[in-house]
Design an enzyme around this catalytic site. Structure first.
Site, short mmCIF file in Angstrom:
data_model
loop_
_atom_site.label_atom_id
_atom_site.label_comp_id
_atom_site.label_asym_id
_atom_site.label_seq_id
_atom_site.Cartn_x
_atom_site.Cartn_y
_atom_site.Cartn_z
N ASN A 8 0.87 -1.18 0.00
CA ASN A 8 0.00 0.00 0.00
C ASN A 8 0.91 1.23 0.00
O ASN A 8 1.53 1.52 1.02
CB ASN A 8 -0.89 -0.05 1.25
CG ASN A 8 -1.70 1.23 1.44
OD1 ASN A 8 -1.76 2.08 0.55
ND2 ASN A 8 -2.33 1.37 2.60
N LYS A 10 0.08 4.28 -0.18
CA LYS A 10 -0.56 5.46 0.43
C LYS A 10 -0.32 6.68 -0.47
O LYS A 10 -0.32 6.52 -1.69
CB LYS A 10 -0.04 5.64 1.85
CG LYS A 10 -0.18 4.34 2.68
CD LYS A 10 0.07 4.51 4.13
CE LYS A 10 -0.13 3.17 4.83
NZ LYS A 10 0.04 3.23 6.27
N HIS A 91 -9.40 0.96 5.50
CA HIS A 91 -8.09 1.21 6.12
C HIS A 91 -8.27 2.18 7.29
O HIS A 91 -9.08 3.11 7.21
CB HIS A 91 -7.12 1.77 5.08
CG HIS A 91 -5.71 1.79 5.58
ND1 HIS A 91 -5.25 2.76 6.45
CD2 HIS A 91 -4.68 0.93 5.39
CE1 HIS A 91 -3.99 2.50 6.75
NE2 HIS A 91 -3.62 1.39 6.12
N GLU A 93 -6.62 4.61 8.22
CA GLU A 93 -6.42 6.02 7.89
C GLU A 93 -7.67 6.61 7.24
O GLU A 93 -7.93 7.81 7.38
CB GLU A 93 -5.17 6.18 7.01
CG GLU A 93 -3.90 5.98 7.84
CD GLU A 93 -2.69 5.48 7.05
OE1 GLU A 93 -2.67 5.58 5.82
OE2 GLU A 93 -1.74 4.98 7.71
N GLU A 161 -5.13 -5.28 10.76
CA GLU A 161 -4.13 -4.24 10.95
C GLU A 161 -4.40 -3.51 12.26
O GLU A 161 -5.22 -2.57 12.29
CB GLU A 161 -4.19 -3.23 9.81
CG GLU A 161 -3.89 -3.81 8.46
CD GLU A 161 -3.30 -2.76 7.52
OE1 GLU A 161 -2.19 -2.97 7.07
OE2 GLU A 161 -3.96 -1.73 7.29
N GLY A 167 2.79 1.89 10.94
CA GLY A 167 3.82 2.93 10.87
C GLY A 167 4.54 3.16 12.18
O GLY A 167 5.26 4.15 12.34
N SER A 206 3.53 -2.32 10.26
CA SER A 206 4.99 -2.35 10.50
C SER A 206 5.64 -3.66 10.05
O SER A 206 6.60 -4.13 10.68
CB SER A 206 5.31 -2.07 11.98
OG SER A 206 4.97 -0.74 12.31
P1 PGA Z 1 3.02 0.15 7.60
O1 PGA Z 1 1.53 0.38 7.03
O2 PGA Z 1 3.52 -1.13 6.99
O3 PGA Z 1 3.79 1.35 7.13
O4 PGA Z 1 2.91 0.06 9.08
C1 PGA Z 1 0.66 -0.71 6.87
C2 PGA Z 1 -0.67 -0.22 6.38
O5 PGA Z 1 -1.11 0.87 6.76
O6 PGA Z 1 -1.33 -0.92 5.56
#
Ligand code: PGA
Length: 250
Positions: A8, A10, A91, A93, A161, A167, A206
């Site tokens: 992803n 983003k 997601h 976010e 997740e 992150g 992560s």
């Molecule tokens: P990350 O993000 O691997 O940077 O923690 C994962 C995600 O948001 O799908």
């Protein structure tokens, strides 16, 4: 089932990043035991989809309406026409920016209706986890968003997740991941019957080359959703190689 590894991107990537996607695509061709997807920003979907041969390209979100006065939004059909095969929905976010369970569900229906596959993200916040409500939060998100229609299980992937892990450079303990994946599997089987056993459940949050092998060593983990570490062929490639070499590819 074959492990699925999805990157992803983003809100990252200008056209120069297509070179990374080309290298990732080449590597995906060399590792037939794993299935690879990339979700670039909308602006790179078309050129990336036209360029790749071995991985599937997807969107990171879509609007629930088919068209209309929704400035700045993209419909599921627009994604599909741009070459997307799947879309990531729910997601954290996007949930943080206003997507509630009902809206996630409407987006899932719109995506399936446009012929896309769906990666549905679920996960608890740090506060829910501390309150001992992680499992009920995740099961609740699933119950609210799982589509009903015939054949919908075949085009569905779940990504667990934990919001606090995204992150953050930290991941849950392996037994916590296993327990949550088990709870998700139970929900899927309760909802879809035997078809629920074939839905892949990914872990996300992560994921890196240094922790992925331990994560996918658990048979309950059917792949990973990767954010930051998917942005370059070097770091994403290390994850792909690690899973392909782990005995979890078949
Ligand atoms: P990350 O993000 O691997 O940077 O923690 C994962 C995600 O948001 O799908």
């Amino acid at each position: 089932m074959r492990s699925l590894i999805v990157g992803n991107w983003k809100m990252n990537g200008l056209s120069g990043a297509l070179a990374e996607a080309a290298s990732i695509d080449t590597l995906a061709g060399e590792l037939p035991g794993v299935e690879v997807g990339l979700a670039p920003p909308f602006t790179l979907l078309s050129p990336m989809a036209a360029m790749v041969h071995h991985l599937s390209v997807g969107g990171q979100d879509c609007h629930e309406a088919s068209h209309g006065a929704h400035t700045g939004r993209i419909s599921a059909a627009m994604l599909a026409e741009s070459g997307a095969r799947f879309v990531i929905l729910g997601h954290s976010e996007c949930r943080a920016e206003g997507d509630d369970d009902a809206r996630v569900r409407a987006k899932v229906d719109a995506a399936l209706g446009a012929g896309l596959s769906v990666i549905l993200c679920v996960g608890e916040t740090a506060r829910q986890r501390e309150a001992g409500e992680a499992k009920s939060a995740v099961v609740g998100q699933l119950a609210a968003a799982l589509p009903q229609g015939e054949g919908s299980a075949e085009r569905l992937t779940i990504a667990y997740e934990p919001v606090w892990a995204i992150g953050a450079g930290q991941t849950p303990a392996q037994d916590e991941v296993e327990a949550m994946h088990r709870a998700i599997r139970s929900s899927l089987v309760a909802h879809y019957g035997e078809a629920g056993r074939l839905v892949r459940i990914l872990y996300g949050g992560s994921v890196s080359a240094s922790n992925v092998e331990a994560l996918v060593a658990n048979a309950m983990v059917n792949g990973v959703l990767v954010g930051g570490a998917s942005l370059t062929a070097e770091s994403f490639g290390a994850i792909l190689r690690s899973i392909a070499g782990s005995g979890r590819a078949d």
